[in-house]
Design a protein around this motif. Structure first.
Motif, PDB file in Angstrom:
ATOM      1  N   TRP A  80       6.586   2.350  -2.354  1.00 23.95           N
ATOM      2  CA  TRP A  80       6.310   1.069  -3.016  1.00 23.95           C
ATOM      3  C   TRP A  80       7.604   0.343  -3.390  1.00 23.95           C
ATOM      4  O   TRP A  80       7.556  -0.795  -3.842  1.00 23.95           O
TER       5      TRP A  80
ATOM      6  N   ALA B  93      -0.431  -2.614   3.267  1.00 27.33           N
ATOM      7  CA  ALA B  93      -1.563  -1.802   2.822  1.00 27.33           C
ATOM      8  C   ALA B  93      -1.297  -0.325   3.067  1.00 27.33           C
ATOM      9  O   ALA B  93      -1.607   0.528   2.221  1.00 27.33           O
ATOM     10  N   GLU B  94      -0.699  -0.018   4.214  1.00 28.36           N
ATOM     11  CA  GLU B  94      -0.387   1.375   4.534  1.00 28.36           C
ATOM     12  C   GLU B  94       0.556   1.971   3.493  1.00 28.36           C
ATOM     13  O   GLU B  94       0.412   3.131   3.087  1.00 28.36           O
TER      14      GLU B  94
ATOM     15  N   TRP C  30      -1.238   2.226  -0.159  1.00 26.84           N
ATOM     16  CA  TRP C  30      -2.292   3.237  -0.233  1.00 26.84           C
ATOM     17  C   TRP C  30      -1.707   4.641  -0.362  1.00 26.84           C
ATOM     18  O   TRP C  30      -2.404   5.585  -0.687  1.00 26.84           O
ATOM     19  N   SER C  31      -0.441   4.791  -0.079  1.00 26.15           N
ATOM     20  CA  SER C  31       0.201   6.099  -0.182  1.00 26.15           C
ATOM     21  C   SER C  31       0.333   6.517  -1.647  1.00 26.15           C
ATOM     22  O   SER C  31       0.508   5.683  -2.538  1.00 26.15           O
ATOM     23  N   THR C  32       0.251   7.818  -1.889  1.00 19.91           N
ATOM     24  CA  THR C  32       0.448   8.338  -3.244  1.00 19.91           C
ATOM     25  C   THR C  32       1.916   8.589  -3.551  1.00 19.91           C
ATOM     26  O   THR C  32       2.250   9.004  -4.662  1.00 19.91           O
TER      27      THR C  32
END
Length: 207
Positions: free
Chosen positions: A29, A18-19, A22-24
């Motif tokens: 990813w 999740a951490e 949630w990053s932009t």
């Protein structure tokens, strides 16, 4: 093989994933970067535990060792098949461990930076110069440090091209820096307390 889903230990991956998602930053990813190193131990241990739980529930005791060995072999084969697409493949290439002229020039360039001097360098270079108080990423708005290090053979991040980085180096020269090293694409600038301004007609060994 989705074996971690069969283990309660797999729940520990939820906050870690999740951490990242949630990053932009899309690099978090992807699989090819070191950010997966945090998830990997949980994935491996929960996968092993998941395999054991499934075999214990659905396979007779006398056949369990063979099933566990087979599952482990398949999981290993699938992981190994990903190796050619990952940076880890370099570890099995002998050329990766041999220094060429460009790498040797980089070592000479970094050897010019005193340990007590402040330095600004590209992001990929800065790790080799981080054992000091004043170490900054070479980008717009970076402070004027004692030395500046850049290399055409290194990813220019956060700039999109070497030209943009070269323009930044040229602006440093205009503010009172001089080139003390230029070899195999490596450049080291040193700040001079008092010198004449850099003139437009002066040559710049930056491209």
């Amino acid at each position: 093989l989705f074996l971690p889903l069969a283990s309660p230990w797999g729940l520990f991956m939820a906050p870690l994933l999740a951490e990242r998602f949630w990053s932009t930053n899309p690099k978090l990813w992807m699989q090819g970067f070191h950010y997966s190193a945090v998830v990997a131990p949980v994935l491996a241990m929960s996968g092993a535990d998941g395999a054991f739980r499934l075999v214990r529930c659905f396979v007779r005791e006398s056949l369990r060792p063979g099933f566990l060995t087979g599952i482990s072999a398949v999981a290993f084969a699938l992981a190994a098949s990903r190796l050619p697409d990952l940076p880890l493949r370099l570890l099995i290439q002998p050329s990766y461990f041999r220094l060429g002229e460009r790498e040797a020039a980089g070592r000479r360039a970094l050897g010019l930076i005193p340990k007590d001097a402040s330095v600004t360098a590209q992001e990929k270079i800065l790790a080799h110069l981080s054992c000091r108080q004043g170490a900054y990423v070479l980008k717009s708005g970076a402070p004027d440090t004692d030395y500046v290090v850049a290399s055409q053979s290194v990813d220019p991040e956060p700039f999109e091209s070497w030209k943009s980085l070269a323009d930044l180096l040229a602006s440093r020269l205009a503010r009172g820096y001089e080139v003390i090293f230029h070899d195999r694409g490596w450049i080291v600038l040193r700040r001079i307390p008092a010198r004449r301004p850099h003139l437009p007609g002066d040559s710049l060994p930056l491209r």
